[in-house]
Motif scaffolding. Structure first.
Motif, mmCIF file in Angstrom:
data_model
loop_
_atom_site.group_PDB
_atom_site.id
_atom_site.type_symbol
_atom_site.label_atom_id
_atom_site.label_comp_id
_atom_site.label_asym_id
_atom_site.label_seq_id
_atom_site.Cartn_x
_atom_site.Cartn_y
_atom_site.Cartn_z
ATOM 1 N N MET A 124 0.809 -1.178 -0.039
ATOM 2 C CA MET A 124 0.062 0.051 -0.194
ATOM 3 C C MET A 124 0.875 1.290 -0.035
ATOM 4 O O MET A 124 1.803 1.184 0.743
ATOM 5 N N TRP A 125 0.449 2.340 -0.850
ATOM 6 C CA TRP A 125 1.276 3.337 -0.702
ATOM 7 C C TRP A 125 0.949 4.404 0.451
ATOM 8 O O TRP A 125 0.024 4.239 1.156
ATOM 9 N N GLY A 126 1.790 4.903 0.851
ATOM 10 C CA GLY A 126 1.741 5.962 1.671
ATOM 11 C C GLY A 126 1.389 7.323 0.915
ATOM 12 O O GLY A 126 0.547 7.346 0.151
ATOM 13 N N SER A 127 1.683 8.440 1.664
ATOM 14 C CA SER A 127 0.895 9.720 1.073
ATOM 15 C C SER A 127 1.852 10.324 -0.180
ATOM 16 O O SER A 127 2.768 9.871 -0.142
ATOM 17 N N ILE A 128 0.961 10.718 -1.105
ATOM 18 C CA ILE A 128 1.648 11.347 -2.286
ATOM 19 C C ILE A 128 1.210 12.678 -2.395
ATOM 20 O O ILE A 128 0.167 12.968 -2.468
ATOM 21 N N ASP A 129 2.463 13.556 -2.249
ATOM 22 C CA ASP A 129 2.148 15.214 -2.140
ATOM 23 C C ASP A 129 2.511 15.711 -3.600
ATOM 24 O O ASP A 129 1.816 16.721 -3.880
ATOM 25 N N ILE A 130 3.285 15.080 -4.029
ATOM 26 C CA ILE A 130 3.791 15.844 -5.529
ATOM 27 C C ILE A 130 4.191 14.788 -6.629
ATOM 28 O O ILE A 130 4.628 13.583 -6.179
ATOM 29 N N LEU A 131 3.599 14.952 -7.916
ATOM 30 C CA LEU A 131 4.230 14.083 -8.788
ATOM 31 C C LEU A 131 4.822 14.924 -9.978
ATOM 32 O O LEU A 131 4.507 16.147 -10.184
ATOM 33 N N ILE A 132 6.014 14.581 -10.385
ATOM 34 C CA ILE A 132 6.801 15.249 -11.485
ATOM 35 C C ILE A 132 6.690 14.399 -12.617
ATOM 36 O O ILE A 132 7.249 13.095 -12.285
ATOM 37 N N ASN A 133 6.184 14.800 -13.514
ATOM 38 C CA ASN A 133 6.019 13.955 -14.825
ATOM 39 C C ASN A 133 7.163 14.453 -15.803
ATOM 40 O O ASN A 133 7.163 15.604 -16.298
ATOM 41 N N ASN A 134 8.035 13.748 -15.974
ATOM 42 C CA ASN A 134 9.404 14.110 -16.585
ATOM 43 C C ASN A 134 10.162 12.888 -17.526
ATOM 44 O O ASN A 134 10.722 12.293 -16.971
#
Length: 168
Positions: A1-11
């Protein structure tokens, strides 16, 4: 299970320069679209359920989305798609209070650009400031867009491009 995701950088990006549309290979066109835009959409889809108020998505596009490039037809098309995806995704993410933006660099000196275009080619396409940016000069735009300093910015594209004029 994933924890918290606050930022996604698509690069992500791949390109196969060709001097004529007649030389474009279907396999390379598909690889370019799969890497540059389809993968970005699928990754955003996977992360989206985890986003919450104040979280941020920042995608990398390119000045070629606005100006085109005679040797990068399919690559330029994917970078234009990223701009449209960013603006549309920002509209969808507003209900969560999440921000979606993009950074559209002009020429940047990297191993990839030096390998593909070489120094001579880069000097022909230099922006008005007469030099390509370093990766360190571009990263600060990403950091700004994921910080609280950009709390009122969504659906936008920042253009650290050395003074190139873009419409969009």
């Amino acid at each position: 299970m994933w924890g918290s995701i606050d930022i996604l950088i698509n690069n992500a990006g791949i390109q196969f320069p060709e001097t004529s549309i007649e030389n474009l290979k279907g396999e390379n066109i598909r690889r370019t679209f799969n890497s540059n835009i389809i993968g970005m959409i699928l990754l955003t889809k996977a992360v989206y359920p985890h986003l919450k108020m104040g979280d941020s998505i920042v995608s990398t596009t390119s000045a070629v989305a606005y100006q085109g490039h005679e040797e990068l037809l399919d690559y330029s098309a994917t970078k234009g798609a990223i701009v449209s995806f960013t603006r549309s995704m920002a509209l969808q993410a507003k209900s969560k209070g999440s921000r979606v933006n993009a950074v559209s660099p002009g020429p940047v000196s990297t191993f990839l650009t030096e390998k593909i275009f070489g120094e001579e080619k880069e000097s022909i396409n230099q922006p008005p400031l007469e030099r390509n940016a370093s990766t360190e000069e571009i990263v600060s735009r990403f950091l700004f867009l994921v910080s609280n300093n950009s709390a009122q910015i969504t659906g936008q594209v920042l253009h650290p491009n050395g003074g190139m004029i873009v419409n969009g």
